[in-house]
Design a protein around this motif. Structure first.
Motif, mmCIF file in Angstrom:
data_model
loop_
_atom_site.group_PDB
_atom_site.id
_atom_site.type_symbol
_atom_site.label_atom_id
_atom_site.label_comp_id
_atom_site.label_asym_id
_atom_site.label_seq_id
_atom_site.Cartn_x
_atom_site.Cartn_y
_atom_site.Cartn_z
ATOM 1 N N ALA A 94 0.828 -1.216 0.000
ATOM 2 C CA ALA A 94 0.000 0.000 0.000
ATOM 3 C C ALA A 94 0.857 1.259 0.000
ATOM 4 O O ALA A 94 0.527 2.249 -0.656
ATOM 5 C CB ALA A 94 -0.937 -0.002 1.209
ATOM 6 N N VAL A 95 1.982 1.220 0.723
ATOM 7 C CA VAL A 95 2.848 2.403 0.771
ATOM 8 C C VAL A 95 3.434 2.686 -0.615
ATOM 9 O O VAL A 95 3.601 3.838 -1.008
ATOM 10 C CB VAL A 95 3.969 2.214 1.819
ATOM 11 N N CYS A 96 3.725 1.605 -1.369
ATOM 12 C CA CYS A 96 4.272 1.782 -2.720
ATOM 13 C C CYS A 96 3.210 2.286 -3.687
ATOM 14 O O CYS A 96 3.479 3.168 -4.521
ATOM 15 C CB CYS A 96 4.813 0.455 -3.255
ATOM 16 N N ASP A 97 2.020 1.718 -3.632
ATOM 17 C CA ASP A 97 1.054 1.895 -4.719
ATOM 18 C C ASP A 97 -0.242 2.603 -4.336
ATOM 19 O O ASP A 97 -1.051 2.916 -5.215
ATOM 20 C CB ASP A 97 0.706 0.518 -5.318
ATOM 21 N N GLY A 98 -0.442 2.871 -3.044
ATOM 22 C CA GLY A 98 -1.693 3.501 -2.629
ATOM 23 C C GLY A 98 -1.952 4.843 -3.294
ATOM 24 O O GLY A 98 -3.099 5.206 -3.598
ATOM 25 N N PHE A 99 -0.875 5.571 -3.556
ATOM 26 C CA PHE A 99 -0.953 6.903 -4.165
ATOM 27 C C PHE A 99 -1.749 6.886 -5.475
ATOM 28 O O PHE A 99 -2.437 7.842 -5.807
ATOM 29 C CB PHE A 99 0.472 7.391 -4.418
ATOM 30 N N PHE A 100 -1.666 5.769 -6.206
ATOM 31 C CA PHE A 100 -2.328 5.688 -7.514
ATOM 32 C C PHE A 100 -3.843 5.511 -7.382
ATOM 33 O O PHE A 100 -4.552 5.535 -8.393
ATOM 34 C CB PHE A 100 -1.737 4.536 -8.330
ATOM 35 N N PHE A 101 -4.327 5.347 -6.160
ATOM 36 C CA PHE A 101 -5.763 5.119 -5.957
ATOM 37 C C PHE A 101 -6.406 6.235 -5.131
ATOM 38 O O PHE A 101 -7.431 6.038 -4.502
ATOM 39 C CB PHE A 101 -5.975 3.750 -5.294
ATOM 40 N N ARG A 102 -5.771 7.393 -5.189
ATOM 41 C CA ARG A 102 -6.333 8.552 -4.483
ATOM 42 C C ARG A 102 -7.751 8.822 -4.974
ATOM 43 O O ARG A 102 -8.014 8.848 -6.180
ATOM 44 C CB ARG A 102 -5.482 9.797 -4.730
ATOM 45 N N GLY A 103 -8.649 9.033 -4.000
ATOM 46 C CA GLY A 103 -10.029 9.364 -4.342
ATOM 47 C C GLY A 103 -10.831 8.191 -4.885
ATOM 48 O O GLY A 103 -11.930 8.373 -5.409
ATOM 49 N N LYS A 104 -10.280 6.967 -4.756
ATOM 50 C CA LYS A 104 -10.983 5.786 -5.266
ATOM 51 C C LYS A 104 -11.318 4.834 -4.123
ATOM 52 O O LYS A 104 -10.877 5.012 -2.995
ATOM 53 C CB LYS A 104 -10.129 5.090 -6.330
#
Length: 315
Positions: free
Chosen positions: A140-150
């Motif tokens: 999540a720390v690596c890839d969570g940013f790509f799911f902002r607002g989702k």
């Protein structure tokens, strides 16, 4: 087994993620003539990561596999001897240390840097494998940013899953958290935080049946393992947080480890319980598990190895 196929090297680096390649860069620059064997997954976990946005020096981000190609090229340019091959057995009973590659070639080394990494544990679903990197992630720390607002889902019941759910809750509109049993394994304080976070919904006694979407994650079908009822939830990201397995099995007879197989190092160093054997990256780090911390520990391992060899009159 293969004394006739043996080869003596100064510094042997086992594994080729950010830790191994960084150790190779530093060791080569120090004229230690390192030999690096890349292992079963050259480049490590970053080769199954898509966009990397949190590694310094890449203002526009970079694809994980491309970044590992850069690391490898830099190590090679410095003079590291980079080879394909998997370490399959070791004998650390005396120096020089013995390491067998692909069960046949014997390498003898004055110093060994273990950077074999850790592998994420997965649920084992075909849809999980198919959509890995397309909405399915183990970090999540690596890839969570790509799911902002989702809207996203996470599976897991320990402290790591709780931490990642809380991290995602700050970025995403809603976090669906699936727990297989009627209680979490996480510490009480982490459980309380999760349950007190309004946009995290916990589903107890819940299994993941299938992750949905033809080319990217669009939903998940879950099943209550008590009632057998199923439910489909629309999501854009699916995070697996059921733990990591350090790739340390071949060293367990020789090197001190914790109960889950992470190699133990002297705090503040890369030194193991065996002089001349060093560990770097995720094989000894269950706390941070980031590319930048792995690279930093690879640097430490090379510097520790250089000091060790100098003290022994071998550098």
């Amino acid at each position: 087994m293969a004394n006739e196929a043996s080869e003596k090297v100064h510094v042997l680096i086992i594994g080729s993620g950010p830790a191994g390649y960084t150790a190779a860069i530093y060791a080569a620059r120090a004229n230690m003539k390192p030999v690096l064997y890349q292992g079963i997954q050259p480049g490590g976990q970053l080769t199954i990561t898509t966009e990397v946005e949190n590694y310094p020096g890449y203002p526009d981000g970079i694809q994980g596999p491309e970044m590992m190609v850069h690391f490898e090229k830099q190590a090679a340019r410095m003079g590291a001897d980079i080879r394909y091959g998997l370490a399959t057995k070791v004998d650390f009973s005396q120096q020089p240390y013995k390491v067998w590659i692909d069960e046949e070639k014997l390498i003898e080394a004055d110093a060994v840097i273990i950077s074999t990494g850790a592998s994420a544990k997965w649920l084992g679903l075909p849809s999980e494998e198919r959509l890995n990197g397309f909405g399915v992630s183990a970090c999540a720390v690596c890839d969570g940013f790509f799911f902002r607002g989702k809207e996203v889902a996470i599976v897991g019941a320990g402290d790591t899953a709780a931490e990642e759910a809380l991290y995602l809750s700050k970025l995403c509109t809603h976090v669906h958290m699936f727990i297989r049993k009627e209680k979490m394994r996480a510490s009480k304080v982490m459980q309380d935080r999760v349950l007190a976070t309004p946009n995290i919904k916990v589903y107890w006694n819940t299994e993941t049946d299938e992750i949905l979407g033809p080319t990217k994650v669009e939903g998940v079908r879950i099943r209550n393992n008590q009632t057998n009822e199923t439910e489909v939830i629309p999501i854009s990201g699916f995070f697996v947080a059921i733990g990591h397995q350090p790739n340390s099995d071949i060293f367990k007879e020789w090197v001190d480890m914790d109960e889950t197989g992470y190699i133990q190092t002297v705090p503040g160093t890369s030194r193991t319980n065996l002089e001349g054997v060093f560990a770097a990256g995720d094989v000894q780090d269950k706390t941070y598990r980031q590319a930048v911390t792995a690279a930093g520990s690879g640097c430490m391992a090379a510097l520790d190895a250089e000091r060790y060899l100098s003290a022994k009159g071998l550098a």
